[in-house]
Design a protein around this motif. Structure first.
Motif, short mmCIF file in Angstrom:
data_model
loop_
_atom_site.label_atom_id
_atom_site.label_comp_id
_atom_site.label_asym_id
_atom_site.label_seq_id
_atom_site.Cartn_x
_atom_site.Cartn_y
_atom_site.Cartn_z
N TRP A 235 0.84 -1.25 0.08
CA TRP A 235 0.04 0.05 0.05
C TRP A 235 0.85 1.28 0.05
N GLN A 236 0.21 2.41 -0.52
CA GLN A 236 1.01 3.57 -0.24
C GLN A 236 0.17 4.74 -0.20
N VAL A 237 0.84 5.69 0.48
CA VAL A 237 -0.18 6.86 1.07
C VAL A 237 -0.49 7.60 -0.21
N GLU A 381 0.15 7.47 -10.65
CA GLU A 381 1.03 6.49 -9.65
C GLU A 381 0.16 6.08 -8.55
N PHE A 382 -1.00 6.26 -8.34
CA PHE A 382 -1.75 5.69 -7.42
C PHE A 382 -3.01 4.89 -7.87
N HIS A 384 -4.47 1.77 -10.91
CA HIS A 384 -4.37 0.68 -11.78
C HIS A 384 -4.23 1.18 -13.10
N PRO A 385 -2.99 0.56 -14.08
CA PRO A 385 -2.77 1.17 -15.27
C PRO A 385 -4.06 1.17 -16.26
N VAL A 386 -4.77 0.22 -15.95
CA VAL A 386 -6.00 0.08 -17.06
C VAL A 386 -7.28 0.77 -16.50
N GLU A 387 -7.60 0.60 -15.13
CA GLU A 387 -8.77 1.14 -14.73
C GLU A 387 -8.83 2.50 -14.49
N LYS A 388 -7.29 3.08 -13.95
CA LYS A 388 -7.29 4.52 -13.77
C LYS A 388 -8.10 5.34 -12.92
N SER A 389 -8.67 4.76 -11.83
CA SER A 389 -9.46 5.29 -10.92
C SER A 389 -9.19 5.31 -9.42
N SER A 390 -9.69 5.60 -8.62
CA SER A 390 -9.64 5.40 -7.19
C SER A 390 -10.27 4.10 -6.58
#
Length: 470
Positions: A235-237, A381-382, A384-390
Motif C-alpha cells: 500500500w502507499q499513501v 502513480e496511485f 491501476h494502469p488500466v482502470e485508472k481510478s480510485s
C-alpha cells in the motif's frame, strides 16, 4: 526550530512578593533575610507585557506540602507547579500563590502582575496586511465561513486524544498544524512547543489529524499487485492537495452550525473533538451530513446537488477525490473533553420550530463549527494502469476487507485539538462568521490575513498491517 517558549523568559524572583491593590501594579519587596520555608519563589512567569492569552508559572517553597493559587478575581484553589492557564483575559491580570505545610499552616502570599495586549493592535509576524475584502457568502450556502490552508506536518501511529501517552497505539494518522504533536501532547505543550504547518503559524497551533488514505501499489506495466517486504499486498499513501498558497486550496473551515449567528461563542482553548466513527463497518454507513466522499467532477453541494457517498467512489483520472468531515458545534459549556471524547459535544438540531437550526438543551452552547475538506489527486502513480481510478483505495482505519464489491472509506473520521490564539479565534467569529462573509486564505476581514503555510517534518513511517498499526 523556533519555539513559542522563547517568548516566556525565565524570571527568577527571590523572596516574597507583596501585592498592592488589585487594580495597580504589583510591588516587589525583598525579604531574603527573614524568609520562611513556606515563602514561595516564582521561577517562570509571563512577560510583564505580552500578547499571549495563556500563562505558565513555575513556583516552589522548601517545606510546602501543597499550594493554593488564585488568578484575578478567582478564589483560592489547589494548584501544582507548573501551572498552566489557557484563557487569560486582555488587560491587567495577576496571580497569587501561597504554600501550606503538613499542619495546614500557610506562608506569605506571593503575587505577580502582568498585562495582556491585543495581538491584532500590537502587530505580529504572522499577521499580514491585506487590501482584499471578503465577499458575502453565496445565497443558500454557508451562513458565514473562514478558510485556511495547511501543509502536511507528519505521520505517525499516535493519537494524543484517544491514546494519550501510548506510543504507536493507533492506526496511521496524517497530522496538520502543530509540528511536534505526538502521544504525549497536552494543551500546554500545544501552546508552548513547536510551530504550525497551517496559515497563522504561532497564532494557530491547533492540531488536525485524519487516518491516512491508502492506495494499492501496482506494477505500472503488467498491472499486477506488488508485494511489501513481508510478502503482503503493498500500500502507499495518497497525499492530500494541501500547502499550495498560490492555489489557495483551503482544507480547514470554520463556520456557523446554527441559524442564530449572534448566539455563537468562540471555540474554547484546549477543546478536543472527534467527528465521524472509526469503527464503522459495512452495513453501518455514516450519515453523509457528517462524513462523506465525492468526486470533484460531480460538483456536489448541499443546496442543489447533494450527491455524496459514505464510501470512496471510483473517481477517474485526472479527477480529484474529495472528503468532507463536519465536527459537532454544540458544547456542554463545561468540559474540554469527555471519557468517550464525544459526550461533551453534540450536533445542532432542527425540530421545525421558530429557532431554526439550534443546539439541544443538553449542549446549550453553540460554538464555531470546524470542518475538514480534503482533495486527493487521482493520479497514475496511485491507480491501476488500466482502470485508472480510485477503485480499491482505503483508509488506514478501515477494519474490513476492501474488495471489488465493498469500497473503502467507511471509517472516515478526524480529530481536532484547539490551540488557536483566542484573540484570533474571536476575530474569526466576529468579523467573518457573524458578518456572513466568505473569508478565504486566512483573511480576517479587518485588514489582515494570516501568514502562509510551512512544511512540517514530513515524516512518513512505514505502512504496517494495511495502516492499522502495530
Amino acid at each position: 526550530m523556533k519555539s513559542i517558549k522563547q517568548y516566556l523568559p525565565l524570571l527568577l524572583l527571590g523572596g516574597t512578593l507583596t501585592a498592592c491593590d488589585s487594580n495597580s501594579n504589583t510591588e516587589t519587596t525583598s525579604v531574603d533575610e527573614t524568609s520562611s520555608s513556606l515563602d514561595v519563589t516564582l521561577a517562570l512567569t509571563p512577560d510583564e507585557t505580552t500578547s499571549l492569552r495563556y500563562a505558565q508559572f513555575e513556583f516552589s517553597a522548601p517545606d510546602a506540602a501543597g499550594y493554593e493559587c488564585a488568578i484575578n478575581e478567582e478564589s483560592y484553589s489547589e494548584c501544582e507547579s507548573p501551572l498552566f492557564k489557557e484563557d487569560i483575559a486582555l488587560g491587567s491580570n495577576w496571580l497569587s500563590v501561597r504554600a501550606y505545610d503538613e499542619s495546614g499552616e500557610f506562608g506569605e502570599v506571593t503575587s505577580y502582575n502582568w498585562y495582556v495586549n491585543n495581538v491584532i493592535f500590537e502587530g505580529h509576524e504572522d499577521l499580514v496586511a491585506t487590501n482584499v475584502s471578503p465577499s458575502p457568502v453565496e445565497p443558500n450556502s454557508w451562513r458565514g465561513i473562514f478558510r485556511i490552508n495547511c501543509d502536511f506536518a507528519h505521520s505517525s501511529y499516535n493519537d494524543p486524544i484517544v491514546f494519550p501517552g501510548q506510543k504507536d497505539a493507533a492506526h496511521l494518522h496524517r497530522f496538520y498544524g502543530n509540528t511536534v504533536v505526538d502521544e504525549n501532547t497536552t494543551m500546554a505543550s500545544l501552546y508552548t512547543e513547536g510551530e504550525s504547518s497551517c496559515q497563522g503559524n504561532l497564532l494557530n497551533l491547533s492540531s488536525y489529524w485524519v487516518p491516512a488514505l491508502l492506495a494499492p501499489v501496482y506494477d505500472q506495466i503488467t498491472g499486477e499487485r506488488e508485494l511489501d517486504d513481508n510478502g503482503d499486498p503493498a500500500w502507499q499513501v495518497v497525499p492530500a492537495v494541501v500547502g499550495n498558497d498560490d492555489e489557495a486550496h483551503e482544507v480547514f473551515y470554520y463556520s456557523a452550525g446554527v441559524d442564530d449567528l449572534d448566539s455563537i461563542q468562540p471555540l474554547p482553548p484546549g477543546l478536543r473533538m472527534i467527528a465521524g466513527v472509526a469503527s464503522t463497518r459495512p452495513g453501518e454507513e455514516q450519515d453523509t451530513s457528517i462524513a462523506r466522499w465525492h468526486c470533484q467532477t460531480w460538483e456536489s453541494n448541499d443546496a442543489s446537488n447533494p450527491q455524496f457517498s459514505a464510501t470512496i467512489p471510483e473517481c477517474q483520472e485526472p479527477d480529484r477525490l474529495r472528503m468532507d468531515l463536519f465536527f459537532p458545534s454544540c458544547w456542554d459549556g463545561e468540559n474540554l473533553d469527555s471519557e468517550d471524547h464525544r459526550s461533551h459535544m453534540a450536533y445542532p438540531v432542527n425540530d421545525g420550530g421558530p429557532e431554526g437550526t439550534h443546539c439541544p438543551d443538553s449542549h446549550p452552547v453553540p460554538v464555531v463549527r470546524v470542518s475538514y475538506h480534503y482533495a486527493f489527486g487521482v493520479m497514475p502513480e496511485f491507480t491501476h494502469p488500466v482502470e485508472k481510478s480510485s477503485k480499491g483505495w482505503r483508509l488506514a482505519a478501515d477494519m474490513y476487507e476492501v474488495t471489488n464489491e465493498q469500497a473503502g472509506g467507511l471509517s472516515l473520521h478526524g480529530d481536532w485539538f484547539n490551540a488557536w490564539h483566542p484573540t484570533i479565534m474571536e476575530a474569526i467569529l466576529s468579523n467573518c462568521i457573524k458578518e456572513g462573509l466568505d473569508c478565504h486564505d486566512g483573511n480576517l476581514a479587518n485588514g489582515y490575513r494570516l501568514s502562509g503555510t510551512r512544511e512540517g517534518t514530513q515524516e512518513e513511517p512505514p505502512i504496517v498491517n494495511r495502516g492499522l498499526g502495530y
